[in-house]
Design an enzyme around this catalytic site. Sequence first.
Site, PDB file in Angstrom:
ATOM      1  N   HIS A 197      -1.909  -0.122  -9.693  1.00  0.00           N
ATOM      2  CA  HIS A 197      -2.437  -1.034  -8.662  1.00  0.00           C
ATOM      3  C   HIS A 197      -3.073  -2.294  -9.272  1.00  0.00           C
ATOM      4  CE1 HIS A 197      -4.242  -1.367  -4.365  1.00  0.00           C
ATOM      5  NE2 HIS A 197      -4.053  -2.579  -4.910  1.00  0.00           N
ATOM      6  N   ARG A 249       0.864  -1.170   0.000  1.00  0.00           N
ATOM      7  CA  ARG A 249       0.000   0.000   0.000  1.00  0.00           C
ATOM      8  C   ARG A 249       0.904   1.223   0.000  1.00  0.00           C
ATOM      9  NH1 ARG A 249      -3.278  -3.113  -1.401  1.00  0.00           N
ATOM     10  NH2 ARG A 249      -5.245  -3.679  -0.392  1.00  0.00           N
TER      11      ARG A 249
HETATM   12  P1  NDP Z   1      -0.552 -11.426   5.077  1.00  0.00           P
HETATM   13  O1  NDP Z   1      -1.467 -10.887   6.100  1.00  0.00           O
HETATM   14  O2  NDP Z   1      -0.661 -12.854   4.698  1.00  0.00           O
HETATM   15  O3  NDP Z   1       0.964 -11.192   5.520  1.00  0.00           O
HETATM   16  C1  NDP Z   1       1.392  -9.990   6.056  1.00  0.00           C
HETATM   17  C2  NDP Z   1       2.878 -10.107   6.382  1.00  0.00           C
HETATM   18  O4  NDP Z   1       3.333  -8.835   6.866  1.00  0.00           O
HETATM   19  C3  NDP Z   1       3.144 -11.111   7.494  1.00  0.00           C
HETATM   20  O5  NDP Z   1       4.360 -11.768   7.275  1.00  0.00           O
HETATM   21  C4  NDP Z   1       3.256 -10.219   8.729  1.00  0.00           C
HETATM   22  O6  NDP Z   1       4.058 -10.738   9.763  1.00  0.00           O
HETATM   23  C5  NDP Z   1       3.911  -9.009   8.141  1.00  0.00           C
HETATM   24  N1  NDP Z   1       3.691  -7.851   8.995  1.00  0.00           N
HETATM   25  C6  NDP Z   1       2.506  -7.296   9.375  1.00  0.00           C
HETATM   26  N2  NDP Z   1       2.720  -6.260  10.194  1.00  0.00           N
HETATM   27  C7  NDP Z   1       4.047  -6.161  10.359  1.00  0.00           C
HETATM   28  C8  NDP Z   1       4.884  -5.301  11.104  1.00  0.00           C
HETATM   29  N3  NDP Z   1       4.391  -4.327  11.871  1.00  0.00           N
HETATM   30  N4  NDP Z   1       6.211  -5.499  11.058  1.00  0.00           N
HETATM   31  C9  NDP Z   1       6.737  -6.488  10.304  1.00  0.00           C
HETATM   32  N5  NDP Z   1       5.996  -7.354   9.567  1.00  0.00           N
HETATM   33  C10 NDP Z   1       4.667  -7.173   9.599  1.00  0.00           C
HETATM   34  O7  NDP Z   1      -0.714 -10.487   3.799  1.00  0.00           O
HETATM   35  P2  NDP Z   1      -0.569 -10.902   2.264  1.00  0.00           P
HETATM   36  O8  NDP Z   1       0.789 -11.459   2.043  1.00  0.00           O
HETATM   37  O9  NDP Z   1      -1.732 -11.698   1.820  1.00  0.00           O
HETATM   38  O10 NDP Z   1      -0.708  -9.464   1.567  1.00  0.00           O
HETATM   39  C11 NDP Z   1       0.184  -8.416   1.856  1.00  0.00           C
HETATM   40  C12 NDP Z   1      -0.384  -7.123   1.302  1.00  0.00           C
HETATM   41  O11 NDP Z   1      -0.255  -7.073  -0.114  1.00  0.00           O
HETATM   42  C13 NDP Z   1      -1.875  -6.901   1.500  1.00  0.00           C
HETATM   43  O12 NDP Z   1      -2.159  -6.489   2.817  1.00  0.00           O
HETATM   44  C14 NDP Z   1      -2.165  -5.827   0.490  1.00  0.00           C
HETATM   45  O13 NDP Z   1      -1.968  -4.556   1.060  1.00  0.00           O
HETATM   46  C15 NDP Z   1      -1.125  -6.058  -0.587  1.00  0.00           C
HETATM   47  N6  NDP Z   1      -1.720  -6.490  -1.854  1.00  0.00           N
HETATM   48  C16 NDP Z   1      -1.487  -5.705  -2.962  1.00  0.00           C
HETATM   49  C17 NDP Z   1      -1.968  -6.088  -4.188  1.00  0.00           C
HETATM   50  C18 NDP Z   1      -1.640  -5.300  -5.388  1.00  0.00           C
HETATM   51  O14 NDP Z   1      -2.192  -5.568  -6.453  1.00  0.00           O
HETATM   52  N7  NDP Z   1      -0.745  -4.336  -5.310  1.00  0.00           N
HETATM   53  C19 NDP Z   1      -2.769  -7.301  -4.346  1.00  0.00           C
HETATM   54  C20 NDP Z   1      -2.940  -8.052  -3.137  1.00  0.00           C
HETATM   55  C21 NDP Z   1      -2.433  -7.626  -1.937  1.00  0.00           C
HETATM   56  P3  NDP Z   1       3.650 -12.106  10.527  1.00  0.00           P
HETATM   57  O15 NDP Z   1       3.876 -13.197   9.502  1.00  0.00           O
HETATM   58  O16 NDP Z   1       4.603 -12.165  11.641  1.00  0.00           O
HETATM   59  O17 NDP Z   1       2.204 -11.951  10.915  1.00  0.00           O
HETATM   60  C1  OXD Z   2      -5.695  -6.541  -2.578  1.00  0.00           C
HETATM   61  C2  OXD Z   2      -5.384  -5.620  -3.668  1.00  0.00           C
HETATM   62  O1  OXD Z   2      -5.385  -6.237  -1.430  1.00  0.00           O
HETATM   63  O2  OXD Z   2      -5.781  -5.902  -4.815  1.00  0.00           O
HETATM   64  O3  OXD Z   2      -6.272  -7.608  -2.852  1.00  0.00           O
HETATM   65  O4  OXD Z   2      -4.729  -4.603  -3.429  1.00  0.00           O
END
Ligand code: NDP
Ligand code: OXD
Length: 312
Positions: A275, A227
Amino acid sequence: MSSLGQMVFYSDFDDFNVWKEALQHCLPELEIVHSTAVTHPEKVHYALVWKPPQGFFARFDNLKLVINLGAGVDSLVGRPDLPDLPITRLSDPNMARMMAGYVLFAVLRYAREIPYFEQAQQEPAWSYRHPRSPEDVHVGVLGLGELGAYAATELVRQGFTVHGWSRSQKEIEGVCCSYGTAALPAFLGQCETIVVMLPLTPETRGLLDEHHLNLLPRGANIINVSRGEVIVEDALINALKTGQIGQATLDVFTKEPLPLDSPLWAMQQVLITPHLASVALPLSSSPQIVDNVLRICGGKPVLHQIEVMRGY
Ligand code: NDP
Ligand code: OXD
């Protein structure tokens, strides 16, 4: 009408008819209604939504489940009108694969110096640069969740030296994992390219500020697919101007669409995409949505539920 109750659909980005067909293929008796066509809000038990407007949920008194039509839930958590119900998100390996494809493209583009050759072609100039071994390229993935872990593994398969950083300890084959705030400076200091794959939460908002950008090796590359607000955009723009950040691939922005007066548009060292690094895929995601509907009907706990307090 089905005894399951209705599912209301809202998204400005996704095709209602395609989702309806995919979901009904999995569960024909589920009635799916576009939010503009709901005539009996009391019959709506499930909401499949991407960024619904404020107040959206107010008329659905019998809602039992909210399904975020995507992976990131930042647009849902924290809003004042979010009902106190199970909130699930999509957790789809095909979505992770699509995201990994984008990340691989962007990392390989830098590792193979493609922007340099694009520039040379403009001149035109046959400007040979010997390719580096992938293991000499240190790539850092911030966020090792469903998407980050998959992308990190694909980067390992390409032979890169991959570092990963998350909130809690992770073990991913071939990835040098660290976790927590205290480990962030050392993590950043060793990565010539970072890939931001964190969710947007109160903890991650503005995490990559001027201080943290300065901890990267000079000329480092940034790929942001999480994001926009995880990076302080003005700090990034300044770092690109000074050369502290060499190049950036940005799929997400603080304000979307990226305003036309943003300096990022004119920066040759920046690649902008609107995006779409990954998108929700109806065919592969529908079975898990339907499974959760059936779980609600059967009084069972749902899968892929998010923790509202944690923010992801
Ligand atoms: P998950 O919830 O599966 O994973 C999030 C990861 O971030 C975990 O490893 C988590 O740690 C880590 N994390 C969260 N907070 C912190 C912190 N404060 N410090 C360090 N690490 C942290 O999310 P996804 O992998 O499914 O998705 C990630 C993001 O990708 C989504 O939230 C979305 O914003 C973005 N996205 C963007 C898209 C695009 O088209 N650009 C499409 C889809 C998603 P832990 O494992 O320890 O919980
Ligand atoms: C998602 C995205 O979070 O598309 O799925 O950004």
